[in-house]
Design an enzyme around this catalytic site. Structure first.
Site, short mmCIF file in Angstrom:
data_model
loop_
_atom_site.label_atom_id
_atom_site.label_comp_id
_atom_site.label_asym_id
_atom_site.label_seq_id
_atom_site.Cartn_x
_atom_site.Cartn_y
_atom_site.Cartn_z
N ASP A 8 0.87 -1.17 0.00
CA ASP A 8 0.00 0.00 0.00
C ASP A 8 0.92 1.23 0.00
O ASP A 8 2.14 1.12 -0.19
CB ASP A 8 -1.00 -0.04 1.17
CG ASP A 8 -0.36 0.21 2.53
OD1 ASP A 8 0.89 0.32 2.60
OD2 ASP A 8 -1.11 0.31 3.53
N CYS A 65 3.17 -3.08 4.02
CA CYS A 65 2.34 -1.93 4.39
C CYS A 65 3.12 -1.17 5.46
O CYS A 65 4.32 -1.38 5.62
CB CYS A 65 0.94 -2.34 4.82
SG CYS A 65 0.86 -3.40 6.27
N THR A 67 3.07 -1.27 8.77
CA THR A 67 3.59 -2.17 9.81
C THR A 67 3.84 -3.58 9.30
O THR A 67 4.53 -4.36 9.97
CB THR A 67 2.57 -2.29 10.96
OG1 THR A 67 1.35 -2.80 10.40
CG2 THR A 67 2.32 -0.95 11.63
N HIS A 98 10.96 -24.07 8.19
CA HIS A 98 10.07 -24.85 9.07
C HIS A 98 8.59 -24.70 8.74
O HIS A 98 7.84 -25.66 8.90
CB HIS A 98 10.29 -24.44 10.53
CG HIS A 98 11.60 -24.94 11.08
ND1 HIS A 98 11.89 -24.92 12.42
CD2 HIS A 98 12.69 -25.46 10.47
CE1 HIS A 98 13.11 -25.41 12.62
NE2 HIS A 98 13.63 -25.74 11.45
N HIS A 133 8.79 -31.30 9.73
CA HIS A 133 8.07 -30.03 9.53
C HIS A 133 6.91 -30.20 8.55
O HIS A 133 5.93 -29.46 8.62
CB HIS A 133 9.02 -28.95 9.03
CG HIS A 133 10.20 -28.76 9.93
ND1 HIS A 133 10.07 -28.30 11.22
CD2 HIS A 133 11.52 -29.01 9.75
CE1 HIS A 133 11.25 -28.27 11.80
NE2 HIS A 133 12.16 -28.70 10.92
C1 RB5 Z 1 -1.95 2.78 6.39
O1 RB5 Z 1 -1.93 4.02 7.02
C2 RB5 Z 1 -1.60 1.69 7.40
O2 RB5 Z 1 -2.69 1.45 8.22
C3 RB5 Z 1 -1.18 0.44 6.66
O3 RB5 Z 1 -0.07 0.72 5.86
C4 RB5 Z 1 -0.76 -0.76 7.50
O4 RB5 Z 1 0.23 -0.42 8.41
C5 RB5 Z 1 -1.82 -1.55 8.09
O5 RB5 Z 1 -1.60 -2.56 8.77
#
Ligand code: RB5
Length: 145
Positions: A8, A65, A67, A98, A133
Site C-alpha cells: 500500500d 504496508c 507495519t 520450518h 516439519h
Molecule cells: C496505512 O496508514 C496503514 O494502516 C497500513 O499501511 C498498514 O500499516 C496496516 O496494517
C-alpha cells in the site's frame, strides 16, 4: 522463480527499493501495485497478490504496508497462503525452512531498507526442510480445511 510483490502507500517506497534488489539478484518479479504514494486499501493489494501465489502463478510473495500487520492478517485469510511477518533475518530463514511460508510481510515504517533486503534474501534463498516439519505444516493446513 517468480516473486509477486505488492504494497500500500505505507510500503510503496520500500517496494520500489526491493524491486531493484530482486532484479539485482536475478529474480523475476510481478508488481501488484500500488504505483505511487496515494492512499489505497491494503486488503485490495493483498487479495490480488495472494490469489496469484495460491494459484502458483507466482512462487513466493512479498507484501509491504506501514507495519506489515494488516497485510499479514489479510494474506492469512486466503486458502493456501502461509504469510510470515518478519522484522529480523533469523525469522525469515526459519519461516521458510520450518513453516514453508509462501508470503513475507514487511513493515515499511518499521524497518530500514538495508535490513529489509537482508530479510528478503533469507526468505528467498532458504528452502522448506520437509521431514518432521511437513507433517506440522500439513496439520496447519488441516485447520484451514
Ligand atoms: C496505512 O496508514 C496503514 O494502516 C497500513 O499501511 C498498514 O500499516 C496496516 O496494517
Amino acid at each position: 522463480m517468480i516473486i509477486a510483490i505488492g504494497s500500500d502507500h505505507g510500503g510503496f517506497a520500500l517496494k520500489e527499493i526491493l524491486k531493484e534488489y530482486l532484479m539485482s539478484m536475478g529474480y523475476e518479479y510481478k508488481d501488484f501495485g500500488t504505483h505511487d504514494e496515494s492512499s489505497v486499501d491494503y486488503p485490495d493489494i493483498a487479495d490480488s497478490l495472494c490469489k496469484s501465489v495460491a494459484s502458483k502463478d507466482a512462487d513466493l510473495g512479498i507484501l509491504i504496508c506501514g507495519t506489515g500487520i494488516g497485510m499479514n492478517m489479510c494474506a492469512n485469510k486466503h486458502k493456501g497462503i502461509r504469510a510470515a511477518q518478519c522484522s529480523d533475518t533469523f525469522s525469515a530463514k526459519m519461516t521458510r525452512q520450518h513453516n514453508d511460508a509462501n508470503v513475507l510481510t514487511l513493515g515499511g515504517r518499521v524497518i530500514g531498507p538495508e535490513l529489509a533486503k537482508e530479510i528478503v534474501r533469507e526468505f528467498l534463498v532458504n528452502e522448506f526442510q520437509g521431514g518432521r516439519h511437513a507433517s506440522r505444516v500439513e496439520k496447519m493446513m488441516n485447520i484451514e480445511r
